[in-house]
Design an enzyme around this catalytic site. Structure first.
Site, PDB file in Angstrom:
ATOM      1  N   TYR A  26       0.825  -1.213   0.000  1.00 11.52           N
ATOM      2  CA  TYR A  26       0.000   0.000   0.000  1.00 11.52           C
ATOM      3  C   TYR A  26       0.863   1.270   0.000  1.00 11.52           C
ATOM      4  O   TYR A  26       0.589   2.230   0.721  1.00 11.52           O
ATOM      5  CB  TYR A  26      -0.943   0.007   1.212  1.00 11.52           C
ATOM      6  CG  TYR A  26      -1.684  -1.290   1.380  1.00 11.52           C
ATOM      7  CD1 TYR A  26      -2.595  -1.717   0.416  1.00 11.52           C
ATOM      8  CD2 TYR A  26      -1.474  -2.107   2.481  1.00 11.52           C
ATOM      9  CE1 TYR A  26      -3.272  -2.926   0.554  1.00 11.52           C
ATOM     10  CE2 TYR A  26      -2.146  -3.314   2.616  1.00 11.52           C
ATOM     11  CZ  TYR A  26      -3.044  -3.712   1.651  1.00 11.52           C
ATOM     12  OH  TYR A  26      -3.709  -4.904   1.781  1.00 11.52           O
TER      13      TYR A  26
ATOM     14  N   TYR B  11     -13.331  -6.585   4.800  1.00 14.03           N
ATOM     15  CA  TYR B  11     -12.054  -6.770   4.105  1.00 14.03           C
ATOM     16  C   TYR B  11     -11.673  -8.243   4.217  1.00 14.03           C
ATOM     17  O   TYR B  11     -11.679  -8.811   5.313  1.00 14.03           O
ATOM     18  CB  TYR B  11     -10.946  -5.909   4.710  1.00 14.03           C
ATOM     19  CG  TYR B  11      -9.583  -6.211   4.116  1.00 14.03           C
ATOM     20  CD1 TYR B  11      -9.202  -5.682   2.885  1.00 14.03           C
ATOM     21  CD2 TYR B  11      -8.702  -7.071   4.762  1.00 14.03           C
ATOM     22  CE1 TYR B  11      -7.974  -5.990   2.321  1.00 14.03           C
ATOM     23  CE2 TYR B  11      -7.472  -7.383   4.203  1.00 14.03           C
ATOM     24  CZ  TYR B  11      -7.115  -6.840   2.989  1.00 14.03           C
ATOM     25  OH  TYR B  11      -5.903  -7.169   2.438  1.00 14.03           O
TER      26      TYR B  11
ATOM     27  N   ASP C 181     -14.902 -15.478   8.090  1.00 16.08           N
ATOM     28  CA  ASP C 181     -13.495 -15.136   7.884  1.00 16.08           C
ATOM     29  C   ASP C 181     -12.913 -14.778   9.250  1.00 16.08           C
ATOM     30  O   ASP C 181     -13.056 -13.657   9.721  1.00 16.08           O
ATOM     31  CB  ASP C 181     -13.389 -13.968   6.905  1.00 16.08           C
ATOM     32  CG  ASP C 181     -11.958 -13.473   6.721  1.00 16.08           C
ATOM     33  OD1 ASP C 181     -11.067 -13.939   7.449  1.00 16.08           O
ATOM     34  OD2 ASP C 181     -11.749 -12.602   5.861  1.00 16.08           O
TER      35      ASP C 181
ATOM     36  N   LYS D 142      -3.161 -15.884   9.806  1.00 18.47           N
ATOM     37  CA  LYS D 142      -2.434 -14.898  10.615  1.00 18.47           C
ATOM     38  C   LYS D 142      -1.738 -15.530  11.810  1.00 18.47           C
ATOM     39  O   LYS D 142      -0.582 -15.903  11.738  1.00 18.47           O
ATOM     40  CB  LYS D 142      -3.361 -13.755  11.022  1.00 18.47           C
ATOM     41  CG  LYS D 142      -3.643 -12.775   9.884  1.00 18.47           C
ATOM     42  CD  LYS D 142      -4.212 -11.476  10.389  1.00 18.47           C
ATOM     43  CE  LYS D 142      -4.541 -10.507   9.257  1.00 18.47           C
ATOM     44  NZ  LYS D 142      -3.342  -9.998   8.575  1.00 18.47           N
TER      45      LYS D 142
END
Length: 565
Positions: free
Chosen positions: A154, A282, A383, A412
């Site tokens: 980003y 997201y 998610d 993660k």
């Protein structure tokens, strides 16, 4: 030698981060001792500059044959060490120092001649020994070299945000190459829940790396993958039965979407080709995952024209800390009534919309959504990549609602922040529906089931199974709630919210990322804000005083002019 209750000399050496001159004996049985010492150095990320073996005294009364055998063994020791060091990619010389009869001028000269080879080896690590000047490439700061060739997430390559060179890590600290230590508030994007360099995770990686780092998962299996699947299913919501091991969180979402579509096709519902998802979500940066991220405020609006067209409903409006409002599901009810026959599945982040806004919503929303999915023949996909493994105060956010989804993604923190790995779990009904009539599931990442990552993940789940995380996360929630409370009084603050080990300050305008990041580093903390969010997700092992330090830095940065765009 112990330095304090928790650290010993090797920890001190690691803190100095210097190469090591390892000295051992060249005698019978000494080889294993030297190898263990070398492994201990490697475990701490330290490199041997050289290895010196001291020649032993020769025992008296040996026969000629015994003396010959002994000499062969002692000559073999340094050769074996040289081969082993070369196999490890180390260029450290191995020197045998002779025993001298007398430390007179001749004796000192003999030792000096034997040690001569050490000087260039040591000078590579400590230039001041010879006054050698480092080559120009070594003098240039790492961030400048980085800026010429690397592209960070980003970030623009034309006007990139500044980066700070990290040299090493330990516990809940990141150490920069200039020696500054930063209290980590991000768990390296929410992964390092046990802190950095946890000895059990490092040891698991070393053991598996020495045995079998990776084999293809097509047609083969191995103990780390099987054990990981078994352990995951004991931790995941009851009802999930099959585990697909993926490379990353974003890939696990791709797997979940494909599972849902292939299931609907398998049971004859071929018209169900799209997904319903809340705004503000997201799910990752790959194509399918981008299609279910928020299409307006998300990070992927540039790619809208190439993405599958999904159906978006209102963001859950029912705050986690407020009574549940059933009207928050009205938009979902309307869409199901109008387009329910098209919907293959609903995908959402349970309780916490993460990178889409760090929004916490009520568990009853999940219960209501599960009922709607069952009524209308759609699957429910959770998610839990960011929320899994204790982050919200329960092992998985689904537990707060008592809901078992049809498909669940996790990643993660799965390996404790050591390696990339994710998993997509589904019910037996979903798996059987996909595989009807001789069909197979059409997905197969090259590094699926990577043995090294699976071994580390098993070690991380072992640590979680001991249960200390519950006490740790409860402390973090209490400390974050108290520490961030003063931020509510600041005029540039829109909202403050805390859930489990997540602390969020939402500002009235986007933050000045570069200025804020520089302030945090100067204050000795690592916090990475974005858009209008200044937030922390510290490692579970963070002590209370470090949490207070993070909160104070967040309050102070928001009290300064120029920190918002």
């Amino acid at each position: 030698v112990a330095i304090n209750e928790e650290e010993y000399t090797l920890d001190f050496m690691a803190a100095l981060d210097l190469a090591v001159l390892l000295v051992g004996s060249n005698c019978l049985g000494a080889l294993n001792h030297v190898l263990l010492s070398l492994q201990a150095l490697r475990l701490k990320g330290l490199r041997p500059a050289a290895v010196v073996l001291m020649a032993p005294e020769e025992p008296e009364g040996l026969s000629a044959g015994e003396r010959h055998d002994r000499e062969r063994i002692l000559a073999d020791n340094p050769e074996f060490l040289r081969r082993r060091l070369a196999a490890w990619g180390e260029d450290a010389p191995v020197v045998v120092l002779p025993r001298v009869a007398r430390l007179d001028a001749a004796g000192w000269q003999e030792l000096a001649d034997a040690c001569a080879v050490l000087l260039p080896a040591l000078s590579r690590h400590v230039p001041s020994l010879t006054g050698r000047q480092a080559p120009a490439g070594e003098e240039e700061p790492l961030p400048l070299r980085d800026r010429r060739i690397l592209w960070h997430p980003y970030t623009s390559v034309v006007d990139p945000l500044p980066v700070f060179a990290a040299a090493r890590s330990h516990h809940n600290r990141i150490v920069l190459d200039d020696g500054r230590e930063l209290v980590d508030g991000m768990s390296s994007w929410w992964t390092a829940i046990h802190g950095y360099n946890h000895p059990r995770l490092v040891a698991a990686a070393q053991r598996q790396a020495g045995r079998m780092p990776h084999v293809m998962f097509g047609g083969l299996t191995h103990a780390p993958a099987v054990e990981l699947g078994e352990r995951l299913l004991t931790m995941l919501p009851q009802g999930l039965a099959r585990v697909f091991l993926a490379d990353s969180g974003s890939v696990s979402v791709e797997v979940a979407l494909k599972m849902a579509l292939q299931y609907q096709q398998g049971i004859g519902q071929k018209q169900r080709t799209c997904f319903l998802t809340p705004r503000g979500g997201y799910h990752g940066d790959t194509t399918g995952a981008m299609s279910v991220c928020d299409p307006v405020t998300g990070m992927h609006c540039l790619f809208t024209h190439m993405l599958p067209r999904q159906i978006f409903m209102e963001r859950p409006s029912c705050r986690f800390d407020q009574p549940f409002d059933p009207a928050s599901l009205d938009d979902a009810r309307r869409i199901f009534a109008e387009q329910g026959e098209r919907i293959a599945a609903v995908i959402l982040e349970p309780l916490v919309q993460g990178a889409g806004g760090m929004w916490f919503y009520h568990p009853d929303y999940l219960r209501g959504m599960a009922r709607l999915c069952r009524e209308h023949g759609a699957l429910l996909v959770f998610d839990e990549i960011a929320t899994g493994f204790g982050r919200t105060g329960t092992l998985f956010a689904a537990e707060r609602a008592g809901v078992c989804p049809d498909i669940l993604c996790c990643g993660k923190a799965l390996t404790g922040g050591v390696m990339t790995l994710a998993a997509t779990a589904c019910t037996e009904e979903v798996a059987q529906g996909i595989c009807r009539d001789g069909m197979v599931f059409m997905h197969g990442p090259t590094f699926m089931g990577n043995a090294l990552a699976c071994a580390v993940a098993c070690a991380s789940l072992d640590i979680l199974a001991e249960g200390r995380w519950q006490e740790q996360v409860a402390m973090l929630e209490t400390a974050l709630t108290a520490g961030l409370a003063p931020c509510r009084e600041l005029p540039q603050v829109e909202d403050v919210r805390v859930l489990g080990s997540i602390g969020v300050v939402e500002t009235t305008r986007p933050v000045n990322m570069a200025a804020m990041q520089d302030f945090f580093v100067r204050r000795g903390v690592w916090i990475r804000p974005f858009n209008r969010l200044v937030y922390v997700m510290p490692p579970y092992v963070s002590p209370r005083e470090d949490v207070e330090r993070l909160c104070a830095a967040m309050h102070d940065v928001l009290s300064l002019p120029g920190m918002l765009a």
